[in-house]
Design a protein around this motif. Structure first.
Motif, short mmCIF file in Angstrom:
data_model
loop_
_atom_site.label_atom_id
_atom_site.label_comp_id
_atom_site.label_asym_id
_atom_site.label_seq_id
_atom_site.Cartn_x
_atom_site.Cartn_y
_atom_site.Cartn_z
N TYR A 81 0.83 -1.21 0.00
CA TYR A 81 0.00 0.00 0.00
C TYR A 81 0.87 1.26 0.00
N TRP A 82 2.18 1.08 0.10
CA TRP A 82 3.08 2.22 0.14
C TRP A 82 3.26 2.82 -1.25
N SER A 83 3.43 4.13 -1.27
CA SER A 83 3.83 4.84 -2.49
C SER A 83 5.17 5.50 -2.18
N PRO A 84 5.88 6.06 -3.18
CA PRO A 84 7.14 6.76 -2.90
C PRO A 84 6.96 7.85 -1.83
N ASP A 85 5.82 8.55 -1.87
CA ASP A 85 5.59 9.61 -0.88
C ASP A 85 5.31 9.05 0.51
N SER A 86 4.81 7.81 0.58
CA SER A 86 4.64 7.17 1.89
C SER A 86 6.01 7.01 2.56
N LEU A 87 6.97 6.54 1.78
CA LEU A 87 8.33 6.37 2.31
C LEU A 87 8.93 7.72 2.69
N LYS A 88 8.68 8.71 1.86
CA LYS A 88 9.15 10.07 2.15
C LYS A 88 8.59 10.55 3.50
N ALA A 89 7.30 10.29 3.74
CA ALA A 89 6.66 10.70 4.99
C ALA A 89 7.25 9.95 6.19
N MET A 90 7.45 8.64 6.04
CA MET A 90 8.02 7.86 7.15
C MET A 90 9.43 8.35 7.50
N ASN A 91 10.22 8.62 6.47
CA ASN A 91 11.57 9.12 6.72
C ASN A 91 11.55 10.50 7.34
N ALA A 92 10.59 11.33 6.94
CA ALA A 92 10.47 12.67 7.53
C ALA A 92 10.17 12.58 9.02
N VAL A 93 9.27 11.65 9.39
CA VAL A 93 8.93 11.47 10.81
C VAL A 93 10.17 11.04 11.60
N LYS A 94 10.95 10.14 11.03
CA LYS A 94 12.17 9.70 11.73
C LYS A 94 13.15 10.86 11.91
N LYS A 95 13.28 11.70 10.90
CA LYS A 95 14.20 12.85 10.99
C LYS A 95 13.72 13.85 12.04
N ILE A 96 12.41 14.08 12.07
CA ILE A 96 11.85 15.01 13.07
C ILE A 96 12.07 14.44 14.48
N ARG A 97 11.86 13.14 14.61
CA ARG A 97 12.05 12.50 15.93
C ARG A 97 13.52 12.62 16.38
N ALA A 98 14.42 12.53 15.43
CA ALA A 98 15.85 12.62 15.75
C ALA A 98 16.23 14.00 16.31
N THR A 99 15.39 15.01 16.02
CA THR A 99 15.67 16.36 16.56
C THR A 99 15.17 16.51 17.99
N GLY A 100 14.48 15.49 18.50
CA GLY A 100 14.00 15.55 19.88
C GLY A 100 12.50 15.73 20.02
N LEU A 101 11.80 15.88 18.87
CA LEU A 101 10.34 15.99 18.91
C LEU A 101 9.75 14.58 18.85
N ALA A 102 9.02 14.19 19.87
CA ALA A 102 8.49 12.82 19.93
C ALA A 102 7.32 12.66 18.97
N CYS A 103 7.49 11.83 17.94
CA CYS A 103 6.41 11.51 17.00
C CYS A 103 6.70 10.18 16.34
N TYR A 104 5.64 9.46 15.99
CA TYR A 104 5.76 8.11 15.43
C TYR A 104 4.71 7.93 14.36
N PHE A 105 5.03 7.14 13.33
CA PHE A 105 4.07 6.99 12.23
C PHE A 105 3.33 5.66 12.31
N THR A 106 2.19 5.64 11.67
CA THR A 106 1.46 4.40 11.44
C THR A 106 0.76 4.53 10.09
N MET A 107 0.43 3.38 9.49
CA MET A 107 -0.26 3.34 8.20
C MET A 107 -1.25 2.20 8.19
N ASP A 108 -2.38 2.42 7.54
CA ASP A 108 -3.35 1.35 7.35
C ASP A 108 -3.27 0.87 5.90
N ALA A 109 -4.33 0.25 5.41
CA ALA A 109 -4.30 -0.30 4.05
C ALA A 109 -4.53 0.81 3.03
#
Length: 324
Positions: free
Chosen positions: A255-283
């Motif tokens: 169900y992933w698209s290229p932009d889904s991966l972009k979003a997941m990576n963005a969340v990881k980068k934001i989290r690395a700055t100290g802002l607590a956030c986590y992603f989830t995806m459905d179908a």
């Protein structure tokens, strides 16, 4: 003429439901845990009338064809049998959710229809039994009956498969979910077909079933302790595990698209700055970001570096069923 109207909100699973043990009764292979949200909802009015010679279904004022009405009619048949009512019905549903795009439109839609029927036919169902009824229309709809955190007990029969609230001392009011709308189009592989293919063919599926009960237990401990980072980490891991099962299906799909991966990576980068956030995806390709209400503005500002502001919608904890 018998009429009822109800409103139901979407819910997003933090511990996913993926796969059915019974396709007809919609009994899942595993328990799941969700958060009901305020931003997306469905309002439905049902009218049972002696003047109708068939069921009629309008979605957002558009008359649906036979294929679009079949699922609704099947559900109405269950209700008619329960109420001993022979009448056909007109259903008018307004979806404040993109339909079939992985944003839980079927959850809010079937929960609202179940509640509208409960009102119209004076079934006087308890929340538990309303949850059981909604489940027969769409599995995840059983969780939209309740506000906040909700667990769907998989059960082994129609009587034992239902949703119930998870005690949280109101902690859900401190949380938020930011939706990153990648695509609001209908998906290529429906949830129903995707689940079936995964259960029947994926070499990774047994691992999913083996590990999900521990994920659920850990998530409930995190909710009880109001431990956001623990809940977030479990949520993210569980979603990745679910999507991993589809890659090993035959034939494989995602169900992933290229932009889904972009979003997941963005969340990881934001989290690395100290802002607590986590992603989830459905179908579906859309990504949801679980965060704390106090951090929403900062996280939205960071996400705006990657996505258009129109693609970002923030939701907070939402209510259960409302009768209109």
């Amino acid at each position: 003429m018998l009429k009822g109207s109800a409103k139901a909100h979407t819910n997003i699973a933090l511990i996913k439901y993926w796969g059915k043990a019974d396709e007809d009764l919609i009994i899942p292979m595993n328990n799941s845990l969700s958060l009901t949200l305020d931003a997306f909802y469905t309002e439905t009015t049902v009218t049972f009338s002696e003047e109708l010679t068939t069921d009629i279904f309008y979605l957002d004022d558009v008359l649906q064809d036979e294929a679009g009405t079949t699922k609704i009619s099947r559900f109405l048949d269950l209700v008619r049998k329960k109420a001993d009512c022979p009448l056909f019905a007109e259903v008018k549903s307004y979806n404040h959710v993109p339909t079939a795009a992985g944003l839980a439109s079927s959850a809010s839609g079937l929960a609202a229809l179940a509640a509208a029927c409960n009102q119209a036919l004076q079934l006087n169902l308890s929340d538990k039994d309303l949850s059981r009824l909604a489940r027969r229309g769409s599995g995840s709809a059983c969780r939209s009956i309740f506000p906040g955190f909700v667990e769907w007990q998989k059960g082994t029969s129609d009587e034992t498969s239902f949703a119930e609230p998870v005690p949280s001392s109101g902690w859900e009011d401190e949380l938020a979910m930011i939706f990153i709308l990648i695509n609001d189009q209908e998906k290529d592989v429906s949830s129903r077909d995707g689940m079936r293919r995964t259960v029947e063919t994926s070499a990774f599926y047994p691992g999913w079933l083996q590990t999900t009960p521990q994920d659920l237990a850990s998530a409930k401990i995190a909710i009880h302790a109001q431990d956001f980072n623990k809940l977030g980490a479990i949520t993210e891991n569980n979603a990745l595990k679910m999507h991993g099962t589809t890659l090993a299906a035959v034939p494989p799909f995602t169900y992933w698209s290229p932009d889904s991966l972009k979003a997941m990576n963005a969340v990881k980068k934001i989290r690395a700055t100290g802002l607590a956030c986590y992603f989830t995806m459905d179908a579906g390709p859309n990504v949801k970001v679980l965060c704390q209400k106090k951090d929403v503005a900062k996280i939205e500002a960071e996400l705006a570096n990657y996505f258009e502001k129109e693609q970002l919608i923030t939701a907070f904890s939402g209510p259960g069923i409302t009768y209109l």
